[in-house]
Design a protein around this motif. Structure first.
Motif, PDB file in Angstrom:
ATOM      1  N   ASP A  93       2.105  -5.635  -7.857  1.00  7.57           N
ATOM      2  CA  ASP A  93       2.223  -6.686  -8.864  1.00  7.57           C
ATOM      3  C   ASP A  93       1.051  -7.644  -8.720  1.00  7.57           C
ATOM      4  O   ASP A  93       0.918  -8.333  -7.705  1.00  7.57           O
ATOM      5  N   SER A 141       6.528  -8.949  -2.273  1.00  9.01           N
ATOM      6  CA  SER A 141       7.703  -8.337  -2.888  1.00  9.01           C
ATOM      7  C   SER A 141       7.325  -7.061  -3.629  1.00  9.01           C
ATOM      8  O   SER A 141       8.095  -6.114  -3.712  1.00  9.01           O
ATOM      9  N   SER A 142       6.094  -7.040  -4.179  1.00 11.76           N
ATOM     10  CA  SER A 142       5.592  -5.842  -4.849  1.00 11.76           C
ATOM     11  C   SER A 142       4.088  -5.770  -4.648  1.00 11.76           C
ATOM     12  O   SER A 142       3.340  -6.524  -5.282  1.00 11.76           O
TER      13      SER A 142
END
Length: 565
Positions: free
Chosen positions: A84, A80-81
């Motif tokens: 991250d 998703s990132s």
């Protein structure tokens, strides 16, 4: 027979990019792996996302041209990132846990492709032993004016001391990315996410006492140490005095009694009491300039509570037997499995100390209230145990499904909360053959957990006089009673009585009904039930006492057997 060589790495969305013939004139890290005569790659495992499917297919074709013997295997990942840290680490850990590493294969982890965050995560997974591989670094020709698709490569052995600088840099970057409680406490529970967010704000902005309330095993000690780690990071990165923090001192107050409690906490001077042969500083002095965590603070005696309150409010205290005060400055964090509000009402805890602690009070949920977090915590325990023992443990797919299904069912009471889960994972990893947890291992563990959680009814009744009403209710709600006890009550009581009966009475009544069924008449059952108290009565009538007891619930001895199916 020589081992095979397998390389694992990300698709380089920038460095590997190229869709026309000019791509062959420049260095591409993934394709270059097949251009070295001394590096023969049998398997090339490439991680890529859906949007890069076209580039992946081109790389597969190009590798086949330069190294036909290399089998290219794609692994789809969804980040998703990509920047991250927690998200990338979790995704790569799941990949490593599901990967079928073979003993006859030498693995290399390609560090050149992927984001810096991904490179850090790869490094940590290799260093912790979750991926049995050496690190592989590729690079282009050092002369930019010279076209060289082959480039260079270097295998990095983490045991070699000359890479300590690389290790230190990765650790520093990991610290930079991983400095929040949210990152360390993975949860999908919205309420717990908000709780951790609030605690994080308090931990970095306030030096007032923090009180953590929750059941035994809910994670109070772990959270306290992580709060300290977070505050320490902030302390190291700022010059503001309010963030100054030196050491972390922890003590379980349940282990402190009498003079020992006073001495451990506040210290003493020589001769203060029998056995005090030398001076002792005490933990409050040791915590000066740091954070003091008093776990199970509800177990402290009233005298110790009074001295602790003085130390908090005046920042000084007197060691036992001393006339000279000691000045201290520390932040207090406390944990308890008791409801201190009720303890204050019962006269067991000082109201003024509770008011001082109650600036920041957080109620930690039990494992049963966070069942959606079980899979993540199972992964955490596998990773932790694997890191400690330099092994990679994993479930088979069917075994994992069976364990999670049981763990999230009503049959799993998790009385010890996360301590039960930790113990369960220790048993599973210890008994697993070849580091793989299989169906038979899980079935045996489920039976073991059921047996551990099944407390005989007689044991509950023997201790009922020392249990509070809240503890009795917890005992019933958590499924400690035998299922047959519930069945007896449901068959003997009408619906209204069954729904309004107090938990304490339910425990006792279930036992009385069992005894009545096992005896021929009311008199013999009464003599059994009142065996210890009957001799204290002038004219004991056990049968009548039992009759009156049963009447309280609308029951008659002669009808009990008829009600039981």
């Amino acid at each position: 027979m020589a081992n095979k060589t397998a390389v694992i790495g990300f698709l380089g969305t920038t460095l590997d990019n190229g869709f026309n013939d000019k791509r062959w004139q420049r260095w591409r890290p993934t394709v270059s792996l097949g251009l070295h005569d001394e590096l023969l790659v049998d398997e090339l495992h490439i991680l890529y996302s859906t949007r890069d499917k076209r580039l992946f297919n081109i790389i597969v074709d190009d590798v086949a041209q330069v190294s036909p013997q290399t089998q290219v295997i794609g692994h789809h990942v969804s980040l998703s990132s990509p920047w991250d840290f927690a998200d990338v680490y979790a995704e790569l850990y799941d990949f490593a846990a599901a990967f079928d590493f073979q003993d006859n294969t030498d693995y290399l982890l390609h560090l050149t492709t992927g984001t810096h965050v991904a490179q850090i995560c790869w490094f940590l997974l290799v260093e912790a032993g979750f991926i049995p591989a050496d690190l592989l670094q590729t690079s282009p020709c050092p002369r930019p004016d010279q076209a060289d698709p082959q480039g260079r490569y270097q295998v990095i052995d983490l045991d070699v001391s000359r890479y300590d600088g690389l290790r230190a840099r990765f650790e520093a970057e990991k610290q930079q990315h991983w400095q929040t409680l949210q990152a360390n406490l993975v949860t999908q529970n919205a309420a717990y996410q908000q709780l951790i967010s609030d605690i994080e704000k308090v931990a970095t902005r306030s030096t007032a006492p923090i009180l953590l309330m929750g059941a035994t095993g809910a994670g109070k000690s772990q959270l306290a140490s992580q709060i300290y780690a977070l505050k320490k990071i902030k302390s190291d990165s700022t010059t503001q005095a309010k963030y100054a923090l030196n050491k972390f001192v922890e003590v379980n107050c349940a282990t402190l009694r009498g003079d020992t409690a006073m001495s451990v906490l506040f210290g003493h001077v020589k001769g203060a009491f029998t056995g005090a042969v030398s001076n002792r500083d005490g933990l409050l002095k040791s915590a000066d300039g740091g954070l003091l965590f008093l776990d199970e603070i509800g177990e402290l005696g009233l005298d110790e509570q009074a001295m602790l309150l003085t130390a908090l409010e005046e920042q000084r205290f007197y060691p036992l037997g001393s006339d000279a005060p000691i000045n201290v400055s520390f932040q207090l964090m406390a944990g308890t499995n008791k409801d201190l509000r009720q303890a204050v009402a019962n006269g067991e805890f000082r109201a003024d100390l509770f008011a001082r602690l109650n600036t920041w009070t957080f109620f930690l949920p039990s494992l049963k209230d966070r069942l959606e977090d079980l899979p993540a915590n199972i992964n955490y325990e596998l990773a932790r145990l694997g890191s400690e023992q330099q092994q990679q443990y994993r479930f088979t797919v069917e075994a994992r499904q069976l364990y999670e299904s049981f763990a999230m069912s009503a049959d799993a009471t998790w009385q010890g909360n996360f301590r039960d889960l930790t113990a369960s994972m220790i048993r599973l990893t210890t008994l697993a053959e070849s580091k793989v947890i299989r169906m038979e291992d899980v079935r045996a563990e489920i039976e073991r957990l059921k047996e551990l959680w099944q407390l005989p009814l007689s044991n509950i009744l023997q201790s009922k006089n020392s249990l509070s009403k809240d503890e009795i209710e917890t005992t019933l709600d958590s499924g400690l009673l035998e299922q047959g006890s519930y069945d007896l009550l449901s068959q003997c009581l009408d619906e209204e009585t069954l729904t309004t009966i107090d938990p304490f009475d339910a425990v006792q009544l279930a036992y009385v009904i069992k005894v009545c069924i096992q005896h021929k008449n009311q008199a013999t059952a009464g003599r059994y039930l009142y065996a210890n108290s009957r001799d204290k009565l002038k004219s004991p009538n056990d049968s009548d006492r039992l009759r009156k007891y049963l009447m309280k619930f609308g029951l008659k001895f002669d009808e009990l057997g008829k009600n039981i199916l």
